[in-house]
Design a protein around this motif. Structure first.
Motif, PDB file in Angstrom:
ATOM      1  N   ARG A  80       0.897  -1.072  -0.046  1.00  0.00           N
ATOM      2  CA  ARG A  80       0.043   0.137   0.048  1.00  0.00           C
ATOM      3  C   ARG A  80       0.879   1.160   0.019  1.00  0.00           C
ATOM      4  N   LYS A  81       2.170   1.204  -0.130  1.00  0.00           N
ATOM      5  CA  LYS A  81       2.928   2.316  -0.219  1.00  0.00           C
ATOM      6  C   LYS A  81       3.545   2.233  -1.630  1.00  0.00           C
ATOM      7  N   GLY A  82       4.664   3.224  -1.727  1.00  0.00           N
ATOM      8  CA  GLY A  82       5.478   3.473  -2.883  1.00  0.00           C
ATOM      9  C   GLY A  82       4.777   4.281  -3.761  1.00  0.00           C
ATOM     10  N   PHE A  83       5.236   4.228  -5.088  1.00  0.00           N
ATOM     11  CA  PHE A  83       4.679   5.094  -6.256  1.00  0.00           C
ATOM     12  C   PHE A  83       4.321   4.295  -7.374  1.00  0.00           C
ATOM     13  N   PRO A  84       3.399   4.887  -8.356  1.00  0.00           N
ATOM     14  CA  PRO A  84       2.687   5.903  -8.485  1.00  0.00           C
ATOM     15  C   PRO A  84       1.730   6.000  -7.100  1.00  0.00           C
ATOM     16  N   LEU A  85       1.430   7.148  -6.703  1.00  0.00           N
ATOM     17  CA  LEU A  85       0.241   7.263  -5.640  1.00  0.00           C
ATOM     18  C   LEU A  85      -1.297   6.785  -6.012  1.00  0.00           C
ATOM     19  N   ARG A  86      -1.916   6.174  -5.535  1.00  0.00           N
ATOM     20  CA  ARG A  86      -3.030   5.543  -5.811  1.00  0.00           C
ATOM     21  C   ARG A  86      -4.287   6.163  -4.880  1.00  0.00           C
ATOM     22  N   MET A  94      -3.632   3.878   0.982  1.00  0.00           N
ATOM     23  CA  MET A  94      -3.650   3.730  -0.453  1.00  0.00           C
ATOM     24  C   MET A  94      -4.085   2.184  -0.870  1.00  0.00           C
ATOM     25  N   GLU A  95      -4.611   1.937  -1.996  1.00  0.00           N
ATOM     26  CA  GLU A  95      -4.691   1.066  -2.677  1.00  0.00           C
ATOM     27  C   GLU A  95      -3.509   0.160  -2.922  1.00  0.00           C
ATOM     28  N   PRO A  96      -3.411  -1.120  -2.814  1.00  0.00           N
ATOM     29  CA  PRO A  96      -2.460  -1.961  -3.113  1.00  0.00           C
ATOM     30  C   PRO A  96      -2.131  -2.160  -4.415  1.00  0.00           C
ATOM     31  N   ASN A 118      11.567 -11.031  -2.060  1.00  0.00           N
ATOM     32  CA  ASN A 118      10.686 -10.338  -1.244  1.00  0.00           C
ATOM     33  C   ASN A 118       9.339  -9.955  -2.363  1.00  0.00           C
ATOM     34  N   ALA A 119       9.994  -9.302  -3.256  1.00  0.00           N
ATOM     35  CA  ALA A 119       9.177  -8.753  -4.354  1.00  0.00           C
ATOM     36  C   ALA A 119       8.431  -9.751  -5.149  1.00  0.00           C
ATOM     37  N   GLN A 120       8.718 -11.203  -5.209  1.00  0.00           N
ATOM     38  CA  GLN A 120       8.031 -12.175  -5.778  1.00  0.00           C
ATOM     39  C   GLN A 120       6.870 -12.593  -4.659  1.00  0.00           C
ATOM     40  N   GLN A 121       7.115 -12.455  -3.397  1.00  0.00           N
ATOM     41  CA  GLN A 121       6.144 -12.869  -2.183  1.00  0.00           C
ATOM     42  C   GLN A 121       5.126 -11.740  -2.235  1.00  0.00           C
ATOM     43  N   SER A 122       5.416 -10.615  -2.652  1.00  0.00           N
ATOM     44  CA  SER A 122       4.346  -9.339  -2.681  1.00  0.00           C
ATOM     45  C   SER A 122       3.462  -9.403  -3.780  1.00  0.00           C
TER      46      SER A 122
END
Length: 213
Positions: A80-86, A94-96, A118-122
């Motif tokens: 739910r973090k990171g960019f771009p903003l949702r 924020m939406e995932p 970790n990216a794969q698990q996300s």
């Protein structure tokens, strides 16, 4: 050809590409931005392939890209973090990241394998590691970052010995290009990237195996 031999050939090919990275004939993959059109490059973006994961040889992955706001060294990834903003939900979060997506994450803090795992698990289908150091030969990059540290050769995205559980592919993108992509992601809600792979090539020679008992 068995699946094992195809994967083994792919790993050897990627390793050869690392050794011969300056040769145009050694390129077996391609990295391209399709949206926005202003970032499209006919020749694609320079990059390096990881030596772990299982790329879809002869195919490609084309998805929207999201940027993590952490080094992704924690197995618990907050999508739910990171960019771009949702848009935000009723709780104010924020939406995932909507699947499918390619995730860009900065180099540093932990191994390449840990980040990609970790990216794969996300839920990511592919990963772009954004280099955090300029090439020493790129004086514009070095001077603009006002840093005395630079790298003479790009890092090798090697397996740290624990990458056998990683199935998604990953690339390293050089700092100048990665900075441009990250800036665009912050300003533009839609940035679409393609990761593409050629089939492993075989030499025009007859191969045979000899067994001795």
């Amino acid at each position: 050809m068995t699946l094992y031999r195809l994967l083994a050939t792919g790993v050897l090919l990627r390793l050869a590409n690392v050794v011969n990275a300056d040769s145009a004939d050694s390129v077996s993959s391609r990295l391209q931005v399709h949206i926005p059109q202003t970032l499209f490059r006919p020749e694609g973006y320079d990059h390096r392939e990881s030596l772990f994961g299982f790329p879809p040889y002869g195919g490609s992955i084309t998805h929207r890209i999201f940027c993590a706001d952490s080094e992704l060294c924690d197995p618990i990834v907050d999508t739910r973090k990171g960019f771009p903003l949702r848009p935000k939900d009723k709780s104010g979060n924020m939406e995932p990241w909507p699947s499918p997506y390619i995730l860009m994450v900065d180099r540093g803090g932990c191994s390449f394998v840990e980040k990609v795992r970790n990216a794969q698990q996300s839920g990511a289908t592919g990963v772009i590691i954004a280099d955090n150091l300029c090439h020493c030969s790129n004086m514009d990059c070095v001077s603009s970052n006002e840093e005395d540290v630079c790298e003479r050769h790009p890092p090798i995205m090697a397996d740290d010995g624990s990458g056998g559980d990683i199935s998604i592919p990953s690339f390293l993108m050089f700092k100048v290009d990665a900075d441009q992509i990250k800036a665009e992601v912050r300003a533009n809600p839609m940035v679409q990237i393609e990761m593409q792979w050629a089939l492993p090539k075989h030499h025009d020679r007859v191969e045979h195996q000899r067994y001795v008992r």
